[in-house]
Write a protein that holds these residues in place. Structure first.
Motif, PDB file in Angstrom:
ATOM      1  N   MET A  42      32.469  37.685  41.398  1.00 24.22           N
ATOM      2  CA  MET A  42      33.450  38.306  42.290  1.00 24.22           C
ATOM      3  C   MET A  42      34.571  37.346  42.658  1.00 24.22           C
ATOM      4  SD  MET A  42      30.897  40.489  44.763  1.00 24.22           S
ATOM      5  CE  MET A  42      32.238  41.465  45.450  1.00 24.22           C
TER       6      MET A  42
ATOM      7  N   TRP B 145      31.885  45.138  39.813  1.00 27.06           N
ATOM      8  CA  TRP B 145      31.771  46.050  40.967  1.00 27.06           C
ATOM      9  C   TRP B 145      30.542  46.949  40.874  1.00 27.06           C
ATOM     10  CZ3 TRP B 145      34.099  44.491  44.951  1.00 27.06           C
ATOM     11  CH2 TRP B 145      35.371  43.917  44.895  1.00 27.06           C
TER      12      TRP B 145
ATOM     13  N   THR C 179      40.381  38.332  43.532  1.00 29.88           N
ATOM     14  CA  THR C 179      39.406  39.397  43.791  1.00 29.88           C
ATOM     15  C   THR C 179      39.978  40.801  43.563  1.00 29.88           C
ATOM     16  OG1 THR C 179      39.971  39.247  46.148  1.00 29.88           O
ATOM     17  CG2 THR C 179      38.016  38.049  45.411  1.00 29.88           C
TER      18      THR C 179
END
Length: 201
Positions: free
Chosen positions: A29, A46, A38
């Motif tokens: 991430m 995700w 990000t």
């Protein structure tokens, strides 16, 4: 090996793998270890396959396997520890599903490559996308293609290393859950082969 000892071994092996998968997903991430990227993270990150499927989802079968390798559920030697073996059987099925999810997501991520920015024809950095999907030669076997991605820095290596870890962990977890599933079924049918005095070993 006794079913109880095997359960304990599998549970203790799954536990650190789950935490490593969680850490790997969290690192994905933050490409290149920076927070400014990000907004440009691949879909597979995700989907949280490492955090959920191979991570938090794996804590339940791990803990149940460790408990199944301990003393009997209703006191020392009760039912040959069949009660905990039954719980371990059910949780191993869910663990196998979680690890399979991780393998599927990580495999797709490795195939698609990272989301990155490259130099377009005008030379400006304004071309974000999955550029390796468009190429005939697979980027994994041609390191010279990695320079296609300009931003985030080192994103290709970051992507490959961390998703490779998730892919490997997912496969190992799936195998261990399958072993524990078979082991716990034997434990339900036959009980724990350890003597009462060794139940906590």
């Amino acid at each position: 090996m006794c079913t109880g000892k095997c359960s304990r071994f599998v549970g203790l092996a799954l536990l650190p793998m789950a935490f490593i998968a969680i850490i790997a997903n969290l690192l994905l991430m933050f490409p290149n270890g920076e927070t400014k990227w990000t907004d440009h993270i691949t879909l597979q990150v995700w989907l949280m396959a490492g955090l959920g499927g191979a991570g938090l989802f794996m804590l339940c079968p791990s803990c149940n396997a460790i408990r199944a390798g301990g003393k009997g559920c209703c006191g020392e030697g009760c039912c040959g520890n069949r009660c905990r073996m039954l719980r371990s059987t059910i949780s191993s099925i869910f663990g196998a599903l979680g690890s399979f999810y991780c393998v599927a997501v990580a495999g797709t991520a490795m195939s698609d490559g990272p989301l990155c920015n490259r130099n377009n024809e005008t030379g400006k950095l304004s071309d974000w996308g999955y550029h390796f999907k468009e190429m005939e030669n697979h980027y994994l076997f041609n390191q010279s293609l990695w320079d296609t991605c300009i931003q985030p820095p080192n994103i290709v290596l970051w992507h490959i290393v961390l998703f490779s870890m998730l892919l490997g962990l997912g496969i190992l977890e799936f195998v261990l859950c399958a072993i524990q599933l078979i082991n716990s079924l034997f434990g339900i049918m036959c009980g724990d082969c350890r003597k009462k005095g060794n139940n906590d070993a």
